[in-house]
Design an enzyme around this catalytic site. Structure first.
Site, short mmCIF file in Angstrom:
data_model
loop_
_atom_site.label_atom_id
_atom_site.label_comp_id
_atom_site.label_asym_id
_atom_site.label_seq_id
_atom_site.Cartn_x
_atom_site.Cartn_y
_atom_site.Cartn_z
N SER A 3 46.99 28.15 38.65
CA SER A 3 46.29 29.07 39.54
C SER A 3 46.30 28.54 40.96
CB SER A 3 44.83 29.16 39.05
OG SER A 3 44.04 29.79 40.03
N TYR B 233 36.77 24.99 36.53
CA TYR B 233 37.92 25.77 36.08
C TYR B 233 39.20 25.27 36.77
CZ TYR B 233 41.31 29.59 36.24
OH TYR B 233 42.48 30.32 36.20
N LYS C 266 42.65 23.13 35.37
CA LYS C 266 44.05 23.52 35.59
C LYS C 266 44.83 22.35 36.20
CE LYS C 266 44.05 27.78 34.19
NZ LYS C 266 44.86 28.19 33.05
P1 NAD Z 1 42.55 36.64 29.70
O1 NAD Z 1 41.20 36.09 29.42
O2 NAD Z 1 42.73 38.10 29.74
O3 NAD Z 1 43.61 36.04 28.68
C1 NAD Z 1 43.48 34.76 28.08
C2 NAD Z 1 43.62 34.94 26.58
O4 NAD Z 1 43.50 33.67 25.95
C3 NAD Z 1 42.52 35.84 26.00
O5 NAD Z 1 43.12 36.85 25.22
C4 NAD Z 1 41.68 34.89 25.15
O6 NAD Z 1 41.15 35.53 24.02
C5 NAD Z 1 42.70 33.83 24.78
N1 NAD Z 1 42.13 32.51 24.50
C6 NAD Z 1 41.20 31.82 25.21
N2 NAD Z 1 40.97 30.63 24.64
C7 NAD Z 1 41.77 30.56 23.55
C8 NAD Z 1 42.00 29.56 22.55
N3 NAD Z 1 41.35 28.40 22.55
N4 NAD Z 1 42.91 29.83 21.58
C9 NAD Z 1 43.57 31.01 21.54
N5 NAD Z 1 43.40 31.98 22.47
C10 NAD Z 1 42.51 31.75 23.46
O7 NAD Z 1 43.03 35.97 31.08
P2 NAD Z 1 44.30 36.32 31.97
O8 NAD Z 1 43.82 36.92 33.22
O9 NAD Z 1 45.32 37.00 31.16
O10 NAD Z 1 44.76 34.84 32.33
C11 NAD Z 1 45.79 34.19 31.59
C12 NAD Z 1 45.93 32.78 32.13
O11 NAD Z 1 46.23 32.85 33.53
C13 NAD Z 1 44.67 31.93 32.02
O12 NAD Z 1 45.04 30.62 31.67
C14 NAD Z 1 44.09 31.97 33.41
O13 NAD Z 1 43.35 30.80 33.70
C15 NAD Z 1 45.33 32.06 34.28
N6 NAD Z 1 45.09 32.69 35.59
C16 NAD Z 1 44.53 33.94 35.66
C17 NAD Z 1 44.26 34.51 36.89
C18 NAD Z 1 43.61 35.87 37.00
O14 NAD Z 1 43.06 36.17 38.06
N7 NAD Z 1 43.66 36.71 35.99
C19 NAD Z 1 44.57 33.82 38.08
C20 NAD Z 1 45.15 32.56 37.98
C21 NAD Z 1 45.42 32.00 36.72
N1 UFG Z 2 34.72 40.23 46.37
C1 UFG Z 2 33.72 41.07 46.83
N2 UFG Z 2 32.93 41.69 45.89
C2 UFG Z 2 33.11 41.51 44.54
C3 UFG Z 2 34.14 40.66 44.11
C4 UFG Z 2 34.92 40.02 45.06
O1 UFG Z 2 33.54 41.25 48.03
O2 UFG Z 2 32.35 42.10 43.75
C5 UFG Z 2 35.60 39.60 47.37
C6 UFG Z 2 35.55 38.08 47.34
O3 UFG Z 2 34.53 37.59 48.16
C7 UFG Z 2 36.97 37.72 47.84
C8 UFG Z 2 37.84 38.86 47.30
O4 UFG Z 2 36.93 39.94 47.05
O5 UFG Z 2 37.01 37.75 49.24
C9 UFG Z 2 38.58 38.52 46.03
O6 UFG Z 2 37.67 38.01 45.06
P1 UFG Z 2 38.06 37.86 43.51
O7 UFG Z 2 36.84 37.40 42.79
O8 UFG Z 2 38.74 39.08 43.03
O9 UFG Z 2 39.19 36.71 43.55
P2 UFG Z 2 39.12 35.19 44.00
O10 UFG Z 2 40.19 35.01 45.03
O11 UFG Z 2 37.75 34.78 44.36
O12 UFG Z 2 39.52 34.41 42.67
C10 UFG Z 2 40.57 34.83 41.80
C11 UFG Z 2 40.27 34.37 40.38
C12 UFG Z 2 40.33 32.88 40.30
C13 UFG Z 2 41.66 32.40 40.82
C14 UFG Z 2 41.90 32.90 42.22
C15 UFG Z 2 43.25 32.50 42.74
O13 UFG Z 2 38.99 34.80 39.99
O14 UFG Z 2 40.24 32.48 38.97
O15 UFG Z 2 41.79 34.33 42.25
O16 UFG Z 2 44.22 32.86 41.84
F1 UFG Z 2 41.68 31.07 40.82
#
Ligand code: NAD
Ligand code: UFG
Length: 336
Positions: A124, A148, A152
């Site tokens: 991330s 978190y 990572k």
């Molecule tokens: P998500 O929660 O939709 O998907 C993660 C999946 O992993 C879920 O289906 C959950 O049930 C499963 N899971 C969790 N723990 C588990 C375990 N111990 N064993 C088996 N399954 C398990 O999240 P996502 O948005 O699809 O994110 C996928 C990956 O990408 C994550 O590792 C997350 O940290 C990373 N990531 C996501 C974002 C984002 O904004 N969505 C940004 C940066 C990184």
């Molecule tokens: N924001 C609002 N109102 C809300 C939610 C968000 O104003 O209800 C604003 C936040 O302050 C920020 C922007 O919208 O300025 C984006 O916020 P998000 O929560 O959508 O995303 P972040 O960048 O804070 O974080 C996300 C994921 C993290 C990840 C990161 C970078 O939640 O896990 O992107 O990948 F690490």
């Protein structure tokens, strides 16, 4: 290739499963459904016209993972499984280290035993912490500010040590920026349980009438309109990045970090406006104080991914909002 997707029923995993299957790879999903729903499997069947092999289990079960790797003759693994809510990780750090770090160790032990040495890891942009310069490249110092993000980074470091110990490993840490949007069918998308933490799903629920208005976290940042700026990337662009990263690893050993972003940032007000246009709905909002831990601006340079694996994001903010809205419209009642 035969590819295991841990966390494959989740948001990013399910979209990647579609793209990989359509690129003629065989995928096996492993998920404990902690943050996803079995309904996704039916939706994937509708999109792909075939059932995907899915194992209901935990990535921390090393014996189970070893068996899947061997029985399904897996060539590569994409490790999506993990917990991802920043705020929750501050409240419950041990749960985050137990799931994320322990999950990765368990997977790596199984991969080592089964001699599967190709891995994409879902990292991330959060590993960079507060940006020291923009756009963020892969050489930007790391310094996550919450458990978190630290989990990572710990995993990234473990993976680096592993490639240093044995040069047969091929590992790419994909540092996602802000994934949003949904598959064009509207059948799969982001379906957070409870109150959404992230901007796009919250806006979609306001537009859909499930919530009254959006709280904008601060309009006093030093940005064009005072609101926070992020690099939003369409989840289908992100999914396609995984296919490219696997191709890259076919001919590259060792450890690699790659930003997956668009290189362009949008403010909260710009996203609201784009969503209103895409949905033809009003998104009422009110401004509140800044959210603790938020940075003013964060966006990538995706140049490395473009050079080394010929990948760049192509979909616009309008397409991100349109697809997120389609998913919201089609699923807000049916969601389990
Ligand atoms: P998500 O929660 O939709 O998907 C993660 C999946 O992993 C879920 O289906 C959950 O049930 C499963 N899971 C969790 N723990 C588990 C375990 N111990 N064993 C088996 N399954 C398990 O999240 P996502 O948005 O699809 O994110 C996928 C990956 O990408 C994550 O590792 C997350 O940290 C990373 N990531 C996501 C974002 C984002 O904004 N969505 C940004 C940066 C990184
Ligand atoms: N924001 C609002 N109102 C809300 C939610 C968000 O104003 O209800 C604003 C936040 O302050 C920020 C922007 O919208 O300025 C984006 O916020 P998000 O929560 O959508 O995303 P972040 O960048 O804070 O974080 C996300 C994921 C993290 C990840 C990161 C970078 O939640 O896990 O992107 O990948 F690490």
């Amino acid at each position: 290739m035969n590819i295991l997707l841990t966390g494959g029923a989740g948001y990013i995993g399910s979209h990647t499963a579609v793209v990989l299957t359509q690129a003629n790879h065989e995928v096996v999903l492993l998920d404990n459904f902690y943050n996803s729903h079995k309904r996704v499997l039916g939706q994937l069947q509708k999109i792909l016209g075939k059932n995907l092999h899915c194992v209901d289990g935990d990535v921390r079960n090393t014996t189970l993972i070893t068996k899947i790797l061997q029985d399904c003759k897996i060539d590569a693994v994409i490790h999506f499984a993990g917990l991802k809510a920043v705020g929750e990780s501050v409240q419950n750090p041990i749960e985050y280290y137990a799931n994320n770090v322990q999950g990765a160790i368990s997977l790596l032990e199984a991969m080592k035993f089964a001699n599967v040495k190709t891995l994409l890891f879902s990292s991330s942009a959060t590993v960079y912490g507060d940006p020291q310069y923009l756009p963020i490249d892969e050489n930007h110092p790391t310094g996550p500010t919450n458990p978190y993000g630290k989990s990572k980074l710990h995993i990234e470091e473990m993976l680096k040590d592993l490639t240093n110990s044995d040069n047969e490993w091929k590992i790419a840490c994909l540092r996602y920026f802000n994934p949003v949007g949904a598959h064009e069918s509207g059948l799969i998308g982001e379906n957070p349980a409870g109150i959404p933490n992230n901007l796009l799903p919250y806006i979609a629920q306001v537009a859909g009438g499930m919530r009254s208005d959006l709280a904008v976290f601060g309009d006093d940042y030093p940005t064009i309109d005072g609101t926070g700026i992020r690099d939003y990337i369409h989840v289908m662009d992100l999914a396609e990045g995984h296919v490219k990263a696997l191709e890259f690893l076919e001919v590259n050993n060792g450890w690699h970090a790659l930003n997956l972003g668009t290189g362009r940032g949008y403010s909260v007000f710009e996203v609201i406006e784009a969503f209103e246009k895409a949905s033809a709905r009003k998104v009422p909002y009110h401004v509140v104080s800044r959210r603790l831990g938020d940075v003013s601006e964060c966006y990538a340079t995706p140049q490395k991914a473009k050079v080394v694996m010929s990948w760049s994001a192509t979909r616009s903010l309008h397409e991100m909002c349109l697809s997120a809205w389609d998913f919201q419209r089609l699923n807000s009642v049916a969601a389990p």
